[in-house]
Design an enzyme around this catalytic site. Structure first.
Site, mmCIF file in Angstrom:
data_model
loop_
_atom_site.group_PDB
_atom_site.id
_atom_site.type_symbol
_atom_site.label_atom_id
_atom_site.label_comp_id
_atom_site.label_asym_id
_atom_site.label_seq_id
_atom_site.Cartn_x
_atom_site.Cartn_y
_atom_site.Cartn_z
ATOM 1 N N HIS A 62 -7.053 1.499 5.033
ATOM 2 C CA HIS A 62 -5.635 1.840 5.080
ATOM 3 C C HIS A 62 -5.426 3.324 4.789
ATOM 4 O O HIS A 62 -6.070 3.899 3.914
ATOM 5 C CB HIS A 62 -4.855 1.026 4.036
ATOM 6 N N ASN A 102 -0.266 -0.063 11.297
ATOM 7 C CA ASN A 102 -0.140 -1.365 10.655
ATOM 8 C C ASN A 102 1.133 -2.031 11.161
ATOM 9 O O ASN A 102 2.212 -1.425 11.144
ATOM 10 C CB ASN A 102 -0.090 -1.190 9.130
ATOM 11 N N HIS A 114 -11.278 -2.782 7.483
ATOM 12 C CA HIS A 114 -10.277 -1.803 7.934
ATOM 13 C C HIS A 114 -9.837 -0.968 6.741
ATOM 14 O O HIS A 114 -9.635 -1.483 5.644
ATOM 15 C CB HIS A 114 -9.069 -2.496 8.577
#
Length: 204
Positions: free
Chosen positions: A164, A92, A162
């Site tokens: 995490h 990230n 997406h």
């Protein structure tokens, strides 16, 4: 050696300049608002996130979507840690914690229910491998794992799914994020990517 208020100077050893003011003294500066006793830890790099840098202006697939664009770049430039068959793992750019990864399907799809069976398998397997790699590198005590579905749920890029993978350690929610709303990241993202890529486990 102590400098003037206008031009503080460091000592001969190259240390931090000494403050000419008493610890509890409030310094009045003209034109900068109401003075207060608080110190400031400036994090100007966060402004890129606040202003929406790299956030697509369209929901369509293609170069305007960073998650579509990243696989076309070299791993080091894109911060890609590992490439699977149907998905990839990438750091990230605005991490909540050191080692914050995202597992992203190559295909531009928004909703988890739209994934194929192969994509679900690859996202799941890369998530498992990401946990193993982070534990090997930094001995994480735990993880927050999940995905935000839709802008209303907090997805920054809602059009491209997406997941995490956020490492957690005892005491990582100390006064810095709780009071100062600031995360201290002790390592450059490029160095973190290299370490995780080196420690990425092989598929069983």
């Amino acid at each position: 050696m102590t400098g003037s208020p206008d031009q503080p100077s460091a000592d001969d050893q190259g240390g931090v300049p000494e403050s000419p003011y008493a610890p509890d003294e409030v310094v009045v500066q003209d034109g900068v608002g109401v003075p207060d006793p608080f110190m400031r830890l400036w994090t100007p790099h966060r402004m890129a996130y606040i202003e929406g840098e790299n956030k697509p202006t369209s929901d369509k697939a293609g170069s305007g979507c960073p998650f579509c664009r990243l696989p076309g770049l070299p791993d080091a430039d894109a911060l890609i840690v590992h490439r699977g068959e149907a998905a990839y793992a990438v750091l990230n750019l605005y991490p909540y914690n050191p080692g914050h990864l995202m597992v992203v399907p190559y295909r531009h799809v928004a909703d988890y229910t739209e994934l194929t069976a192969a994509e679900v398998t690859d996202v799941s397997e890369l998530t498992r491998q990401a946990m193993q790699a982070v534990r090997a590198v930094s001995a994480a005590h735990g993880f927050n794992i999940g995905m935000n579905q839709g802008e209303i749920a907090g997805a920054g890029i809602a059009a491209h799914l997406h997941q995490h993978v956020v490492p957690r350690w005892a005491g990582d929610t100390n006064f810095m994020p709780a009071i100062a709303h600031t995360k201290v990241l002790p390592q450059l993202l490029s160095e973190t990517r290299a370490l995780l890529a080196k420690s990425w486990p092989t598929a069983p």
